[in-house]
Design an enzyme around this catalytic site. Structure first.
Site, mmCIF file in Angstrom:
data_model
loop_
_atom_site.group_PDB
_atom_site.id
_atom_site.type_symbol
_atom_site.label_atom_id
_atom_site.label_comp_id
_atom_site.label_asym_id
_atom_site.label_seq_id
_atom_site.Cartn_x
_atom_site.Cartn_y
_atom_site.Cartn_z
ATOM 1 N N HIS A 230 45.141 37.913 41.409
ATOM 2 C CA HIS A 230 44.304 38.915 40.510
ATOM 3 C C HIS A 230 42.949 38.463 40.959
ATOM 4 C CE1 HIS A 230 43.832 35.346 38.159
ATOM 5 N NE2 HIS A 230 42.577 36.166 37.551
ATOM 6 N N HIS A 286 42.700 35.358 43.450
ATOM 7 C CA HIS A 286 43.327 33.784 43.234
ATOM 8 C C HIS A 286 44.484 34.002 42.330
ATOM 9 C CE1 HIS A 286 40.203 35.012 40.239
ATOM 10 N NE2 HIS A 286 40.699 34.264 39.583
#
Length: 359
Positions: A230, A286
């Site tokens: 996300h 990430h």
């Protein structure tokens, strides 16, 4: 009836994780990453910036620090800050207090349980499915408003350990100072006044939310994720962790595992800064891995504009050659749109799964 907590599953001695935690094949971490055999030393690395001279009288030192912060924000959307000004003692106390809360029996933590259905977001909880696959994340957490001070609801803050409130308040004040420094640096790099970006993001009304992420030991870490891939909806996110590897950044088509550097503070560029800069600064993708042997804990502070703040590319960074890449929306509209897109993707994935099962 209290919802099942991931910690309870982990402590039950199960050998295989429930099906709802098994990620689709394309989302699963690779075996070499899970072994973390010095893999973080190979290939590109998340930028590390020593900001000890941020307040130096030497303009060349300050200029170089600002250049490195801006470069990391443009190329990676994340950096690890050293000598950031937050004392090692304060960080140790903060982490000890957070760990002490999660060391409580689950039934004690349930006294602080949140209730999304009733609109109570703050408190102790576990991640609900809200992703493309519809799967759950291997994580429990504690979440509450940290800033502005006058808007805190202290009934949502843990009463145990006793030090939690004082040390978390002190940490929040230090992070708020860093917010101003980083936003000022990024504003200057864009050629606008230092206060510009912070002012658009709410100034004194800018909010900070604290989320303590607790990732229990997982018997099948190769099948699960602590947090799915996300970007952060925030403007900036500040992250501490307990030195257990797990944070990964997607860079040049590969997942890069963040080094565990003692004393470092990780800073993520969030969606709102990417929008204000018209894409010049990057909101980095990430995710978080889980571990078979060790519990991983992280402390994330999300810096958000007020819900009614109108966020769009600043007029100084757009022209005929650089048209706006993002529509101007309130922060609430940006958030709702992102959640809607995730819910839509989840519904489509579930429909496709049913179709495949029926054929």
């Amino acid at each position: 009836m209290a919802p099942a907590r991931v910690e309870s599953l982990a402590l039950s001695g199960l050998a295989a994780i429930p099906a709802e935690y098994v990620r689709p094949l394309e989302e699963r971490p690779t075996e070499c990453v899970l072994k973390v055999k010095r893999v973080e030393d190979e290939g590109p690395q998340i930028p590390v910036v020593d900001v000890a001279g941020w307040d130096s009288a030497d303009e060349e030192i300050k200029k170089e620090i600002r250049r490195q912060v801006a470069k990391a924000s443009r190329e990676w959307g994340v950096m690890q800050l050293l000598n950031h000004g937050i004392s090692e003692t304060l960080i140790e106390r903060l982490q000890a207090a957070g760990k002490a809360f999660f060391d409580l029996p689950v039934e004690e933590k349930e006294k602080y349980a949140n209730d999304h259905a009733a609109g109570k977001i703050a408190g102790y909880g576990s991640k609900l499915a809200n992703n493309a696959s519809g799967q759950l994340e291997w994580e429990d957490y504690y979440f509450h408003l940290l800033w502005p001070e006058q808007r805190r609801d202290m009934t949502t803050w843990p009463k145990h350990p006793q030090e939690y409130i004082d040390v978390t308040d002190a940490y929040g004040r230090e992070i708020r100072k860093l917010v101003t420094k980083i936003l000022g640096t990024l504003s200057s790099d864009l050629g606008v006044e230092e206060e510009r970006m912070e002012r658009v993001l709410g100034g004194e009304n800018l909010e900070m939310q604290l989320k303590i992420n607790y990732y229990p030991r997982c018997p099948q870490p190769e099948l699960a994720l602590g947090v799915e891939a996300h970007t952060d909806i925030s403007a900036l996110t500040f992250l501490l962790h307990n030195m257990v590897p797990g944070l990964q950044l997607f860079y040049e088509g590969k997942w890069v595992t963040a080094k565990c550097i003692p004393g470092a503070l990780i800073v993520h560029i969030g969606d709102q800064v990417e929008i204000l800069s018209n894409g010049k600064f990057k909101s980095g993708l990430h995710r978080g891995l889980v571990n078979k042997e060790k519990v991983r804990i992280s402390w994330a502070v999300f810096c958000d504009p007020p819900k009614d703040a109108l966020i769009g590319p600043m007029k100084e960074v757009v022209d005929e050659s650089n048209p706006p890449l993002f529509p101007a929306k309130t922060f609430k509209e940006h958030t709702d749109h992102k959640l809607f897109k995730k819910a839509q993707a989840q519904a489509e994935a579930q429909a496709a799964k049913k179709l495949n099962q029926s054929t």
